[in-house]
Structures are given as C-alpha cells and as structure tokens.
Design a protein around this motif. Structure first.
Motif, short mmCIF file in Angstrom:
data_model
loop_
_atom_site.label_atom_id
_atom_site.label_comp_id
_atom_site.label_asym_id
_atom_site.label_seq_id
_atom_site.Cartn_x
_atom_site.Cartn_y
_atom_site.Cartn_z
N GLU A 121 2.80 2.90 -7.71
CA GLU A 121 2.19 3.88 -8.62
C GLU A 121 2.74 5.28 -8.36
O GLU A 121 3.11 5.99 -9.29
CB GLU A 121 0.67 3.85 -8.45
N ALA A 122 2.83 5.67 -7.10
CA ALA A 122 3.32 7.01 -6.75
C ALA A 122 4.81 7.16 -7.05
O ALA A 122 5.24 8.21 -7.53
CB ALA A 122 3.05 7.31 -5.27
N ASN A 123 5.57 6.13 -6.78
CA ASN A 123 7.02 6.23 -6.95
C ASN A 123 7.46 6.12 -8.40
O ASN A 123 8.35 6.86 -8.84
CB ASN A 123 7.73 5.16 -6.11
N ILE A 124 6.86 5.23 -9.14
CA ILE A 124 7.29 4.98 -10.52
C ILE A 124 6.60 5.90 -11.51
O ILE A 124 7.17 6.30 -12.52
CB ILE A 124 7.07 3.50 -10.90
N MET B 268 12.11 -3.58 -14.02
CA MET B 268 13.29 -3.30 -13.22
C MET B 268 12.99 -2.26 -12.14
O MET B 268 13.46 -2.37 -11.01
CB MET B 268 14.45 -2.83 -14.10
N LEU B 269 12.20 -1.25 -12.47
CA LEU B 269 11.84 -0.23 -11.49
C LEU B 269 10.95 -0.80 -10.39
O LEU B 269 11.11 -0.46 -9.21
CB LEU B 269 11.16 0.96 -12.17
N ILE B 270 10.03 -1.66 -10.74
CA ILE B 270 9.18 -2.32 -9.74
C ILE B 270 10.05 -3.16 -8.81
O ILE B 270 9.91 -3.10 -7.58
CB ILE B 270 8.08 -3.18 -10.40
N LEU B 271 10.96 -3.93 -9.38
CA LEU B 271 11.86 -4.75 -8.56
C LEU B 271 12.72 -3.88 -7.65
O LEU B 271 12.91 -4.20 -6.47
CB LEU B 271 12.73 -5.64 -9.44
N HIS B 272 13.23 -2.80 -8.18
CA HIS B 272 14.03 -1.88 -7.36
C HIS B 272 13.21 -1.38 -6.17
O HIS B 272 13.69 -1.37 -5.03
CB HIS B 272 14.50 -0.71 -8.22
#
Length: 159
Positions: free
Chosen positions: A44-47, A27-31
């Motif tokens: 990688e940096a954001n999640i 879900m975080l990748i999709l967001h």
C-alpha cells in the motif's frame, strides 16, 4: 446476448498469460514481491493503491495461484503474501519487460536497471533458444500451432 469469453478460456497462451498479469497494478505488486515485500502495508505504501483495490488484486493473485496468503501474526491476525513457485516463474517476464522499456531510453534516463549482483555490471537480458543460443527476437523464430491446438488455432497457423 453472446457469453463473454474469459481469457483463461481461450486457447492462446498470450491471452491466458495476460489474464494473470494484464493489469498494471498486478505488475507493480509482483515487482514489489520480487523486491522482498510481503505485507499489505508495504504494498500500500509503495504502490499507492487504495486499500480496497489492493485487497481485490491480492485476492485475485492468491486465487490464481501466483501468491500464497500466510499468517505471520496471530494477535491481531495479520497475513503476508508470498510468491508461489508459479509466481516466481513470472520473474523473467518482468525482467524482459523492464529491459524492453530501458532499451528505448538513453542510459542516463533509466530509473531502474538490472545488474549482475556479483560484478555490479548492468546486464541486458535476451530470450534465447537454449538449443542454438540464438535470440528468439529474430524472424527465424515464429509461432505455430502446438500439439494441444484446437481447430481455430490450427487454422490460424495452417500456412
């Protein structure tokens, strides 16, 4: 030993949907994708997910047809991850999930809100029946077996 039933082998559309997006990392990748991120280092940096776990999640999303992997640089060879039409069709689900959570928070506690980009006003999305304009959240709308239902699904909704 009984064979494990994979979600995608089940008849229930909820089980199948969860097989695509059920992990919170997904879900975080999709967001991030909906916010315009496409590159591994951005995810990688954001999640904050380990590179091996992120590699695994991206591979699964590509294999399931949610993302497409494209070369954006030849030397060194680098790839970006772009939402497919199938992946873009998941946006209303993410919007609805965020709205569901925000509805349980006081307005001043909401860290992220959905706005109308033309008016700047916050919106509260609802899922409606296009024929009636009514929210499907009420008791009027119920699940039942569909034309492709097997014996088990038909039995579940027989009454």
């Amino acid at each position: 030993m009984a064979a494990r039933v994979r979600a995608e082998d089940r008849e229930c559309p909820l089980s199948t949907a969860m097989s695509y997006v059920g992990e919170w990392w997904t879900m975080l990748i999709l967001h991030d994708c909906f916010d315009g991120y496409t590159r591994f280092d951005q995810f990688e940096a954001n999640i904050g997910l380990s590179s091996s776990m992120l590699t695994s999640r991206l591979k699964t999303l590509v294999e399931s047809g949610v993302l497409e992997r494209r070369v954006y640089q030849e030397r060194p060879r680098r790839h970006e991850y772009v939402l497919t039409d199938f992946g873009r069709s998941l946006r209303p689900i993410l919007v609805a999930m965020a709205a569901w959570r925000n509805a349980q928070l006081a307005p001043e506690e909401r860290a992220m809100v959905l706005i109308d980009s033309e008016t700047g006003l916050e919106v509260e999305p609802v899922v409606v029946d296009p024929r009636t304009g009514q929210s499907v959240a009420g008791p009027r709308y119920v699940f039942t077996s569909g034309p492709g239902a097997g014996e088990g699904m038909r039995a579940r909704y027989a009454s």
